[in-house]
Design a protein around this motif. Structure first.
Motif, short mmCIF file in Angstrom:
data_model
loop_
_atom_site.label_atom_id
_atom_site.label_comp_id
_atom_site.label_asym_id
_atom_site.label_seq_id
_atom_site.Cartn_x
_atom_site.Cartn_y
_atom_site.Cartn_z
N ALA A 105 0.84 -1.20 0.00
CA ALA A 105 0.00 0.00 0.00
C ALA A 105 0.88 1.25 0.00
O ALA A 105 1.28 1.75 1.06
CB ALA A 105 -0.91 -0.01 1.22
N PHE A 109 -2.43 4.47 -4.27
CA PHE A 109 -3.31 3.58 -3.50
C PHE A 109 -3.42 4.07 -2.06
O PHE A 109 -4.52 4.19 -1.51
CB PHE A 109 -2.79 2.14 -3.53
CG PHE A 109 -3.67 1.17 -2.78
CD1 PHE A 109 -4.68 0.49 -3.44
CD2 PHE A 109 -3.48 0.93 -1.43
CE1 PHE A 109 -5.51 -0.40 -2.75
CE2 PHE A 109 -4.30 0.05 -0.74
CZ PHE A 109 -5.32 -0.61 -1.40
N PHE A 110 -2.26 4.39 -1.45
CA PHE A 110 -2.28 4.85 -0.06
C PHE A 110 -2.91 6.24 0.05
O PHE A 110 -3.62 6.52 1.03
CB PHE A 110 -0.86 4.87 0.52
CG PHE A 110 -0.84 5.28 1.96
CD1 PHE A 110 -1.27 4.41 2.95
CD2 PHE A 110 -0.41 6.55 2.33
CE1 PHE A 110 -1.28 4.80 4.28
CE2 PHE A 110 -0.41 6.96 3.65
CZ PHE A 110 -0.84 6.08 4.63
N ARG A 111 -2.69 7.09 -0.95
CA ARG A 111 -3.31 8.42 -0.92
C ARG A 111 -4.84 8.32 -0.93
O ARG A 111 -5.52 9.08 -0.26
CB ARG A 111 -2.82 9.27 -2.10
CG ARG A 111 -1.38 9.75 -1.96
CD ARG A 111 -1.05 10.86 -2.94
NE ARG A 111 -1.14 10.46 -4.33
CZ ARG A 111 -0.16 9.88 -4.99
NH1 ARG A 111 0.99 9.59 -4.38
NH2 ARG A 111 -0.29 9.57 -6.27
N ARG A 112 -5.37 7.34 -1.64
CA ARG A 112 -6.82 7.17 -1.72
C ARG A 112 -7.39 6.50 -0.48
O ARG A 112 -8.46 6.87 0.00
CB ARG A 112 -7.18 6.32 -2.96
CG ARG A 112 -6.97 7.01 -4.28
CD ARG A 112 -7.67 6.24 -5.40
NE ARG A 112 -7.22 4.86 -5.49
CZ ARG A 112 -6.26 4.42 -6.31
NH1 ARG A 112 -5.63 5.27 -7.09
NH2 ARG A 112 -5.93 3.16 -6.34
N TYR A 113 -6.69 5.49 0.03
CA TYR A 113 -7.28 4.62 1.05
C TYR A 113 -6.52 4.60 2.37
O TYR A 113 -6.70 3.69 3.18
CB TYR A 113 -7.36 3.19 0.50
CG TYR A 113 -7.98 3.09 -0.88
CD1 TYR A 113 -9.24 3.63 -1.15
CD2 TYR A 113 -7.30 2.47 -1.92
CE1 TYR A 113 -9.80 3.54 -2.41
CE2 TYR A 113 -7.87 2.36 -3.19
CZ TYR A 113 -9.11 2.91 -3.43
OH TYR A 113 -9.67 2.82 -4.69
N GLU A 115 -6.85 5.98 5.14
CA GLU A 115 -7.59 5.92 6.42
C GLU A 115 -7.95 4.48 6.79
O GLU A 115 -8.40 4.21 7.90
CB GLU A 115 -8.84 6.79 6.34
CG GLU A 115 -9.87 6.34 5.32
CD GLU A 115 -11.02 7.33 5.18
OE1 GLU A 115 -11.69 7.60 6.20
OE2 GLU A 115 -11.23 7.82 4.06
N TYR A 116 -7.77 3.57 5.85
CA TYR A 116 -8.14 2.17 6.10
C TYR A 116 -6.94 1.22 6.20
O TYR A 116 -7.11 0.05 6.54
CB TYR A 116 -9.05 1.66 4.97
CG TYR A 116 -10.32 2.43 4.84
CD1 TYR A 116 -11.39 2.24 5.72
CD2 TYR A 116 -10.48 3.37 3.83
CE1 TYR A 116 -12.56 2.95 5.60
CE2 TYR A 116 -11.66 4.10 3.70
CZ TYR A 116 -12.69 3.89 4.59
OH TYR A 116 -13.85 4.61 4.46
N ILE A 117 -5.74 1.73 5.88
CA ILE A 117 -4.60 0.82 5.79
C ILE A 117 -3.32 1.58 6.11
O ILE A 117 -3.23 2.80 5.88
CB ILE A 117 -4.53 0.18 4.38
CG1 ILE A 117 -3.58 -1.02 4.35
CG2 ILE A 117 -4.14 1.22 3.31
CD1 ILE A 117 -3.74 -1.88 3.10
N TYR A 126 -3.09 -6.99 -5.62
CA TYR A 126 -4.29 -6.20 -5.92
C TYR A 126 -4.18 -5.60 -7.32
O TYR A 126 -3.21 -4.91 -7.64
CB TYR A 126 -4.41 -5.10 -4.87
CG TYR A 126 -5.51 -4.09 -5.11
CD1 TYR A 126 -6.82 -4.34 -4.69
CD2 TYR A 126 -5.25 -2.88 -5.74
CE1 TYR A 126 -7.83 -3.40 -4.90
CE2 TYR A 126 -6.25 -1.94 -5.95
CZ TYR A 126 -7.53 -2.21 -5.53
OH TYR A 126 -8.53 -1.29 -5.74
N GLU A 128 -5.74 -3.14 -10.33
CA GLU A 128 -6.65 -2.04 -10.63
C GLU A 128 -6.36 -1.52 -12.04
O GLU A 128 -5.26 -1.70 -12.57
CB GLU A 128 -6.54 -0.91 -9.60
CG GLU A 128 -5.20 -0.23 -9.56
CD GLU A 128 -5.13 0.81 -8.45
OE1 GLU A 128 -5.94 0.75 -7.50
OE2 GLU A 128 -4.25 1.69 -8.53
#
Length: 228
Positions: A105, A109-113, A115-117, A126, A128
């Protein structure tokens, strides 16, 4: 052999050959900003002597290895003397589609998500897909979106996802043997006249994010380490 220029790209020019195949001419131009090489940028930033040659050599190495496994690619042969690669004809999906496989991550990917990871957390290969569109920042598109837009069939998407995971594993294993860790990698796919999916374009250091002992390796340094 007679050839006709059909497309001038940022890092490669494309010629049509008499035999129906195409020839990719690798350039020494690279994407970047403020005179610094950055694979994520959409415009040419600088020229690095020899980068076309080393990108072709890495592409030749991996495409041969992938072809040997029976995975379909557009690769025919490379010519290091004139930095070219002969390829089979292939149509792109839409106006161009990028397929990313992520093991960690990081990046967008980390910029988008985030808050979850956690940053750098493991991901299960993964996959995309994003449209190649500089103005819109290469927007993400889902499987259902690609089908609804008549860009590909469900079967073609499933083939791409499966091929992406297999190819990423091949690249990651090779890098691992050199003490390098693949975090993510970007591919392009097309299809032949019968609709069969194939890997196209290149596999070069500028298309992957690689770390060594937790430290990011710049693309040019990665190329040198790979062929050391």
């Amino acid at each position: 052999m007679e050839m006709k220029l059909v497309y001038t790209g940022k890092t490669k020019n494309v010629f049509e050959l008499e035999n129906g195949n195409y020839l990719l001419k690798f350039k020494d131009d690279v994407t970047g900003k403020d005179g610094k090489f950055d694979p994520g940028e959409n415009s040419i930033g600088l020229t690095i002597e020899g980068v076309g040659d080393i990108n072709l050599r890495m592409t030749d190495y991996f495409f041969k290895k992938i072809n040997e496994t029976g995975i379909r690619t557009h690769f025919v042969k490379a010519n290091f003397e004139d930095t070219t690669m002969e390829v089979l004809p292939a149509k792109v999906f839409g106006h161009g589609l990028e397929v990313i496989c992520r093991y960690k991550a990081v990046g967008s990917f980390f910029r988008r998500y985030g808050e979850y990871i956690e940053l750098g957390a493991d991901l299960p290969a993964y996959v995309e897909t994003t449209f190649k569109n500089d103005e819109k920042g290469d927007p993400l598109v889902t499987k259902d979106g690609l089908i609804a837009l008549n860009i590909m069939t469900a079967q073609q998407y499933d083939d791409i996802a499966e091929m992406t995971k297999k190819i990423t594993a091949i690249v990651a294993e090779d890098l691992k043997e050199k003490g390098l860790d693949l975090y993510d990698i970007k591919f392009e796919f097309g299809y032949d006249k019968d609709g069969n999916v194939m890997l196209i374009d290149e596999i070069a250091s500028g298309n992957m994010r690689v770390y060594k002992n937790g430290e990011y390796i710049e693309p040019m340094e990665l190329s040198e380490l790979f062929f050391a």
